[in-house]
Design a protein around this motif. Structure first.
Motif, PDB file in Angstrom:
ATOM      1  N   VAL A   1     -88.947  18.787 -27.626  1.00 57.45           N
ATOM      2  CA  VAL A   1     -88.732  17.953 -26.440  1.00 57.45           C
ATOM      3  C   VAL A   1     -87.798  18.665 -25.469  1.00 57.45           C
ATOM      4  O   VAL A   1     -86.771  19.234 -25.877  1.00 57.45           O
ATOM      5  N   ALA A   2     -88.134  18.622 -24.187  1.00 60.26           N
ATOM      6  CA  ALA A   2     -87.232  19.075 -23.124  1.00 60.26           C
ATOM      7  C   ALA A   2     -86.873  17.853 -22.292  1.00 60.26           C
ATOM      8  O   ALA A   2     -87.752  17.173 -21.755  1.00 60.26           O
ATOM      9  N   ASP A   3     -85.581  17.549 -22.212  1.00 60.16           N
ATOM     10  CA  ASP A   3     -85.091  16.399 -21.446  1.00 60.16           C
ATOM     11  C   ASP A   3     -84.391  16.937 -20.205  1.00 60.16           C
ATOM     12  O   ASP A   3     -83.267  17.442 -20.282  1.00 60.16           O
ATOM     13  N   ILE A   4     -85.054  16.850 -19.059  1.00 61.04           N
ATOM     14  CA  ILE A   4     -84.568  17.447 -17.825  1.00 61.04           C
ATOM     15  C   ILE A   4     -83.798  16.401 -17.019  1.00 61.04           C
ATOM     16  O   ILE A   4     -84.286  15.304 -16.778  1.00 61.04           O
ATOM     17  N   GLY A   5     -82.582  16.773 -16.602  1.00 62.52           N
ATOM     18  CA  GLY A   5     -81.683  15.795 -16.003  1.00 62.52           C
ATOM     19  C   GLY A   5     -81.120  14.903 -17.091  1.00 62.52           C
ATOM     20  O   GLY A   5     -81.097  13.682 -16.973  1.00 62.52           O
ATOM     21  N   CYS A   6     -80.650  15.534 -18.159  1.00 63.95           N
ATOM     22  CA  CYS A   6     -80.307  14.806 -19.395  1.00 63.95           C
ATOM     23  C   CYS A   6     -79.034  13.983 -19.290  1.00 63.95           C
ATOM     24  O   CYS A   6     -78.773  13.147 -20.146  1.00 63.95           O
ATOM     25  N   GLY A   7     -78.219  14.209 -18.257  1.00 66.52           N
ATOM     26  CA  GLY A   7     -77.001  13.426 -18.114  1.00 66.52           C
ATOM     27  C   GLY A   7     -76.067  13.582 -19.298  1.00 66.52           C
ATOM     28  O   GLY A   7     -75.723  14.696 -19.690  1.00 66.52           O
ATOM     29  N   LEU A   8     -75.688  12.461 -19.888  1.00 66.51           N
ATOM     30  CA  LEU A   8     -74.766  12.476 -21.025  1.00 66.51           C
ATOM     31  C   LEU A   8     -75.419  12.925 -22.324  1.00 66.51           C
ATOM     32  O   LEU A   8     -74.742  13.083 -23.328  1.00 66.51           O
ATOM     33  N   GLY A   9     -76.742  13.112 -22.326  1.00 67.88           N
ATOM     34  CA  GLY A   9     -77.421  13.648 -23.498  1.00 67.88           C
ATOM     35  C   GLY A   9     -77.714  12.645 -24.590  1.00 67.88           C
ATOM     36  O   GLY A   9     -78.208  13.022 -25.660  1.00 67.88           O
ATOM     37  N   ASP A  10     -77.459  11.355 -24.353  1.00 64.39           N
ATOM     38  CA  ASP A  10     -77.676  10.351 -25.396  1.00 64.39           C
ATOM     39  C   ASP A  10     -79.140  10.254 -25.807  1.00 64.39           C
ATOM     40  O   ASP A  10     -79.462   9.967 -26.962  1.00 64.39           O
ATOM     41  N   PHE A  11     -80.043  10.470 -24.863  1.00 63.25           N
ATOM     42  CA  PHE A  11     -81.476  10.375 -25.150  1.00 63.25           C
ATOM     43  C   PHE A  11     -81.870  11.375 -26.235  1.00 63.25           C
ATOM     44  O   PHE A  11     -82.567  11.027 -27.194  1.00 63.25           O
ATOM     45  N   GLY A  12     -81.408  12.613 -26.109  1.00 59.91           N
ATOM     46  CA  GLY A  12     -81.728  13.626 -27.105  1.00 59.91           C
ATOM     47  C   GLY A  12     -81.178  13.289 -28.475  1.00 59.91           C
ATOM     48  O   GLY A  12     -81.846  13.496 -29.499  1.00 59.91           O
TER      49      GLY A  12
END
Length: 387
Positions: free
Chosen positions: A156-167
C-alpha cells in the motif's frame, strides 16, 4: 532504467528522472547533445526539469553547469529555467549556485507554489485537528475499505499520509504486507515516524515527498490511497496522475474528500451554513476545494480508472458519539481562523465565523439538535492494459 531524459519540444522543456551517475564526463556526451539541440530549438526560454532526479553526482553536475555556460554564450537572449523540488535538498544547494553565476538563469522550487496551504499544515497546532479527526473518520471508514479493494498481503502507498494513522491501522487490522506513507509536511512525518517506531512496526515506513512528483517506480503498489488530501491542493489532477502511475495494473486507487457545502446543523442552521459557505470561499482563494467530494466519480473516471465505486460516509451526531464529533469540529476553529487571517478577513467577519462554528458544536451536543459532516469515498481499478 536508473536514468531517463525526455524532451518536450512544445513546452520547450527537458525533464530528467532517476539517478544520473556517470563515471567520466564522456559518459554525458549524449545528454549534452540532447541539451544543446533543445537549446538551439528553443524560442525564448528553455526549462530543465530536475524535480524527479533523485541523485546527481559531481561529474554530472559539472557537465550540466558547462552546458548552461555554453548556452549562455551561444544564445545570450535565451532564458534558462531550472525546475527543482524541495523534496531533494541537494538540488537547491547545487542549482542555486548556477543561478547566481548567470543573470539569465532562474531556479524555481515548484512545490512551494503547488501547496499554498502548506504553512497551515506545517504548524504544530494542526496536529490537534488531525488526531481527533482521524479517529472519528476511521470508525466509519473501516467498514467500507474492503469493498474498495483492500486485501491482506497487499503493498500500500498512502499519499498525503498526514499523521500516518491509516498505515498503522492497515498493518494491524487488515494485515497488509507493507505500507509506505508519503507527506509534504515534515512536522506530521516526525509524528508518524515516532508512532511507528514506538509500535516497532517494521512493515510501515514514512517518507518526505511531493505527491505531484513521487520518487517511486511505475506500477509498484497494489492499493494507492489519498485521503482528505486532494481537496487542499490547487492541482489535484497532477497528484491523481501520480497515483495512477505508481498503481499496479489491476490495483485500486482510493480517495476520500469532503463536501463542505453539505455540512448541516440544527438549530441555528443559517449561521452554520453561512460559516461553511465562507470556509469554501476562503479555501478557493488559497487554492483549496472543500467541495471536492462531489467530483469523486468524475475525477476517477477522468483519471482512466474502471470499476469505479463510491460511498457516502455521512458522519453525524446520531451514528457517532456526539462528544467525539464535537471535539473534531471544535478543532476546526484553528483552521477556520488561519484561513480567515490568510485571506484578510476583518474582525466582524471573523466574529461571525466564530459564532457559526460555535453554533455547529452546540448543535452536535444538543439533545434536540442535528449535525452532520459528509465525506465521499471513492475508488477505481487501474486497467490491466493501457486504454
Amino acid at each position: 532504467m536508473s536514468f531517463s531524459i525526455r524532451v518536450d519540444e512544445d513546452d520547450q522543456q527537458v525533464a530528467f528522472a532517476g539517478m544520473l551517475r556517470p563515471f567520466i564526463g564522456d559518459h554525458m556526451k549524449a545528454i549534452r547533445a540532447t541539451l544543446e539541440a533543445a537549446a538551439k530549438n528553443a524560442r525564448a526560454e528553455l526549462c530543465l526539469d530536475f524535480k524527479r532526479l533523485k541523485y546527481m553526482n559531481s561529474i554530472a553536475f559539472l557537465e550540466i553547469n558547462r552546458f548552461v555556460r555554453w548556452a549562455v554564450d551561444a544564445r545570450p537572449n535565451l532564458k534558462i529555467k531550472l525546475i527543482i523540488s524541495s523534496v531533494i535538498p541537494w538540488a537547491i544547494r547545487k542549482f542555486q549556485v548556477i543561478e547566481q553565476l548567470y543573470p539569465n538563469v532562474s531556479v524555481v522550487i515548484y512545490d512551494k507554489s503547488l501547496y499554498p496551504i502548506q504553512q497551515v499544515i506545517e504548524d504544530e497546532d494542526f496536529l490537534k485537528v488531525l488526531r481527533t479527526q482521524e479517529k472519528i473518520v476511521w470508525e466509519h471508514e473501516r467498514s467500507i475499505i474492503s469493498k474498495h479493494g483492500l486485501l491482506p498481503g497487499m503493498r500500500v502507498a498512502d499519499i498525503g499520509c498526514g499523521l500516518g494513522d491509516f498505515g498503522v491501522r492497515l498493518s494491524d487490522e487488515f494485515k497488509v504486507e507493507y505500507v509506505l506513507g508519503i507527506d509534504h509536511s515534515r512536522v506530521l512525518l516526525r509524528y508518524a515516524q515516532s508512532v511507528a517506531m514506538g509500535l516497532r512496526l517494521e512493515n510501515v515506513e514514512y517518507q518526505y515527498g511531493d505527491a505531484a512528483a513521487l520518487l517511486l517506480p511505475d506500477n509498484s503498489y497494489d492499493f494507492v490511497s489519498c485521503r482528505l488530501s486532494l481537496q487542499v491542493f490547487n492541482q489535484p489532477e497532477r497528484i491523481l496522475q501520480e497515483l495512477y502511475r505508481i498503481c499496479k495494473p489491476g490495483g485500486r486507487i482510493y480517495i476520500t474528500n469532503e463536501m463542505m457545502s453539505n455540512i448541516a446543523g440544527y438549530p441555528q442552521q443559517d449561521a452554520i451554513r453561512w460559516t461553511y459557505d465562507q470556509m469554501i470561499a476562503m479555501g478557493r482563494k488559497l487554492g483549496m476545494d472543500m467541495d471536492f467530494g462531489f467530483k469523486t466519480r468524475e475525477i476517477l473516471l477522468d483519471t482512466g480508472l474502471e470499476d469505479v465505486k463510491v460511498d457516502l460516509i455521512n458522519i453525524n451526531n446520531m451514528n457517532t458519539d456526539p462528544f467525539d464529533l464535537a471535539k473534531v469540529v471544535e478543532s476546526w476553529w484553528y483552521v477556520i481562523d488561519q484561513k480567515a487571517e490568510k485571506t484578510g478577513a476583518d474582525a466582524e467577519m471573523r466574529e461571525r465565523l466564530r459564532l457559526g462554528h460555535t453554533a455547529h458544536v452546540e448543535a452536535i451536543v444538543s439533545e434536540r439538535g442535528y449535525a452532520s459532516w459528509p465525506i465521499y469515498a471513492g475508488s477505481g481499478r487501474k486497467p490491466l492494459r493501457p486504454i
